[in-house]
Structure formats: structure tokens, C-alpha cells
Design an enzyme around this catalytic site. Structure first.
Site, PDB file in Angstrom:
ATOM      1  CG  ASN A   9       3.701 -12.902  -5.754  1.00 25.50           C
ATOM      2  OD1 ASN A   9       3.748 -13.907  -5.031  1.00 25.50           O
ATOM      3  ND2 ASN A   9       4.400 -11.812  -5.502  1.00 25.50           N
ATOM      4  CE  LYS A  11       2.033  -9.667  -3.584  1.00 28.31           C
ATOM      5  NZ  LYS A  11       1.880  -8.235  -3.367  1.00 28.31           N
ATOM      6  CG  HIS A  95       7.565  -9.085  -4.517  1.00 32.80           C
ATOM      7  ND1 HIS A  95       7.102  -8.207  -3.561  1.00 32.80           N
ATOM      8  CD2 HIS A  95       6.598  -9.171  -5.458  1.00 32.80           C
ATOM      9  CE1 HIS A  95       5.888  -7.792  -3.920  1.00 32.80           C
ATOM     10  NE2 HIS A  95       5.555  -8.364  -5.067  1.00 32.80           N
ATOM     11  CD  GLU A  97       4.593  -7.871  -1.014  1.00 32.11           C
ATOM     12  OE1 GLU A  97       4.615  -9.121  -1.057  1.00 32.11           O
ATOM     13  OE2 GLU A  97       3.648  -7.199  -1.479  1.00 32.11           O
ATOM     14  CD  GLU A 167       5.372  -6.713  -8.845  1.00 31.95           C
ATOM     15  OE1 GLU A 167       4.276  -7.176  -9.161  1.00 31.95           O
ATOM     16  OE2 GLU A 167       5.958  -7.004  -7.800  1.00 31.95           O
ATOM     17  N   GLY A 173      -0.854  -3.504  -4.243  1.00 31.40           N
ATOM     18  CA  GLY A 173      -1.878  -3.703  -3.217  1.00 31.40           C
ATOM     19  C   GLY A 173      -2.614  -2.437  -2.825  1.00 31.40           C
ATOM     20  CB  SER A 212      -3.342  -2.074  -8.435  1.00 31.69           C
ATOM     21  OG  SER A 212      -3.023  -1.938  -7.048  1.00 31.69           O
TER      22      SER A 212
HETATM   23  P1  13P Z   1      -1.200  -6.467  -6.370  1.00 28.77           P
HETATM   24  O1  13P Z   1      -1.667  -7.005  -7.722  1.00 28.77           O
HETATM   25  O2  13P Z   1      -2.005  -7.004  -5.241  1.00 28.77           O
HETATM   26  O3  13P Z   1      -1.077  -4.984  -6.392  1.00 28.77           O
HETATM   27  O4  13P Z   1       0.277  -7.049  -6.134  1.00 28.77           O
HETATM   28  C1  13P Z   1       1.215  -6.913  -7.144  1.00 28.77           C
HETATM   29  C2  13P Z   1       2.391  -7.714  -6.768  1.00 28.77           C
HETATM   30  O5  13P Z   1       3.086  -7.411  -5.811  1.00 28.77           O
HETATM   31  C3  13P Z   1       2.698  -8.906  -7.561  1.00 28.77           C
HETATM   32  O6  13P Z   1       3.940  -9.409  -7.256  1.00 28.77           O
END
Ligand code: 13P
Length: 252
Positions: A9, A11, A95, A97, A167, A173, A212
């Protein structure tokens, strides 16, 4: 047997030029990886370029959001036909976010998931609890709500086509990965929720872990009985790290 899926992803990272560079570096490295599906979720403006440069390869190219209506007065939104027109293969929806920062709700997802599926897009539906929910013992309640609502309007015989990414928000992150025990418990719970609708479909469902995931923890997570792949954020921007995770999947 479920083929694992490793999805990056990206982003909001990547101009067209940066995305083309990243995918040009990635394609030769994944060309021989077997028994694993690989996809990248790309910013809208770079989708066409990445579709073009990966045509004929094994890389799936996914969007990061989609509206449920085919067209209409929805400023700033992108529809399913707009994605299929440029041969996008799938979409990640829900997601955290988007849920936390942009007001996406389970009711929206109830419409998005079947709209994307019925047009032939692969769908990754994201679910996961906050740190506070985990501390309060509310993880299962939260996951139940998200999975049941997100899949509510999906016909039973298509349930297994929906990829669900677990997730935990506190792991995204942060470098703080769920322990294998925490991850397996949640992944198995998500599968059990699908099984409440259809045991047969739940056996087909691919449930991913995200949060992560890095080369040094990927193999352990991917080896969990209910883990069918990963949704990778930060490490997917680094081609060497992402490739290492892709290579860990069939080993696991
Ligand atoms: P990270 O791997 O940076 O923790 O992000 C995970 C994520 O949100 C994938 O959609």
C-alpha cells in the site's frame, strides 16, 4: 490451498515518475516468485502509468479507494468504471486512515465492496481495532462489526472473493507489530466471522495481516495458520524490503 497475497500500500507516496521508477525496479525482482500473488495499491494519478508498465506481468495494480455509484455529483470521488476503464485490477477499501481521517464508515463499505466486486475488481477490505479498543477488551466487538457490515451486501457465493486485511491501528507505521499470538487470534476470529455466513467460503477467504510488517518479521507472521499474506505500508516503498517479504510468503 489459498495462494498468499502480498500487497504493497503505497498510500500518498509517488508521483507518476516515482511510481514508474519503483515499479520498473520491482518487476524483474518478482518475476520468478512462485506460489504468491503480488499487488501494489497506487495513488490515483499514477495508476494508468503503473498499469501500462506492468502489463503482461504478474503484478496486480490496485487503487486505494472507490465510490459505489458509477457516476454522479460526488466531487473528488472516483468510480468503479473509471478504474476498470484503465484496467486497474482491484481496490483496497476501508483503510483505517480513510476511516479515521476521512470519515469512511461501515455503511459506505457495505456499498463499496459489492460495487467493486460485481465489476470484477478484486477487493481488499481493511479492518482493525484501535489501541484503546484492544486495552478495553473490545477488539472482537470492533472486528465483528466491521466484518459483518462490510460483507453484509456481498452474496454468499462471493464472500470468499473478498480479501480481508486485519490491520491493528496501533501497529500501523509504528514499528510495533502485533505478536504472532495476537495476530493469529484476530485473523482466526475474522475467518470465523466469515464462516458464520458460510464455512465453505471462509476456507477460500484470504485474510492478510498488516501493520509494521517488515522483512525481519514477515516469515513468522506469514507462517501463522490463518495468515494468507500481508498488506505492507512503509516497507512497500523500498523495493528490496518489499521483495524480501514477497519471497518470504511461499517459504512460510
Ligand atoms: P505499515 O506497514 O507502514 O505499518 O502500514 C501498514 C498499512 O497501513 C498498510 O495498509
Amino acid at each position: 490451498m489459498r495462494t498468499p497475497l502480498i500487497a504493497g500500500n503505497w498510500k500518498m507516496h509517488g508521483t507518476i515518475a516515482e511510481s514508474e521508477e519503483r515499479v520498473a525496479s520491482l518487476l524483474p525482482r518478482i518475476s520468478t516468485a512462485e506460489h504468491v500473488d503480488v499487488a501494489v495499491c497506487v495513488p490515483f494519478t499514477a495508476l494508468q502509468a503503473v498499469v501500462d508498465s506492468s502489463r503482461g506481468s504478474r503484478l496486480g495494480v490496485f487503487a486505494q479507494n472507490v465510490h459505489w455509484e458509477p457516476q454522479g455529483p460526488y466531487t473528488g470521488e472516483i468510480s468503479v468504471p473509471m478504474l476498470t476503464e484503465i484496467e486497474v485490477g482491484g481496490v483496497v477499501v476501508g483503510h483505517s486512515e480513510r476511516r479515521q481521517l476521512f470519515g469512511e464508515t461501515d455503511k459506505h463499505l457495505q456499498l463499496k465492496v459489492p460495487a467493486a466486486l460485481s465489476a470484477g475488481l478484486q477487493v481488499i477490505l481493511c479492518v482493525g481495532e484501535t489501541e484503546e479498543e484492544r486495552e478495553n477488551g473490545d477488539t472482537e466487538r470492533r472486528l465483528r462489526h466491521q466484518v459483518q457490515e462490510g460483507l453484509e451486501k456481498v452474496e454468499t457465493d462471493r464472500l470468499g472473493d473478498v480479501v480481508i486485511a486485519y490491520e491493528p491501528i496501533w501497529a500501523i507505521g509504528t514499528g510495533q507489530t502485533a505478536t504472532p499470538e495476537q495476530a493469529q487470534e484476530a485473523l482466526a476470529f475474522v475467518r470465523a466471522l466469515v464462516a458464520d455466513r458460510s464455512k465453505e467460503q471462509a476456507e477460500r477467504s484470504r485474510i492478510l495481516y498488516g501493520g509494521s510488517m517488515k522483512p525481519d518479521n514477515a516469515e513468522e507472521l506469514l507462517a501463522l495458520p490463518d495468515c494468507d499474506g500481508g498488506l505492507i505500508g512503509g516497507a512497500s516503498l523500498d523495493v528490496a524490503q518489499f521483495t524480501a517479504i514477497v519471497e518470504a510468503a511461499p517459504r512460510a
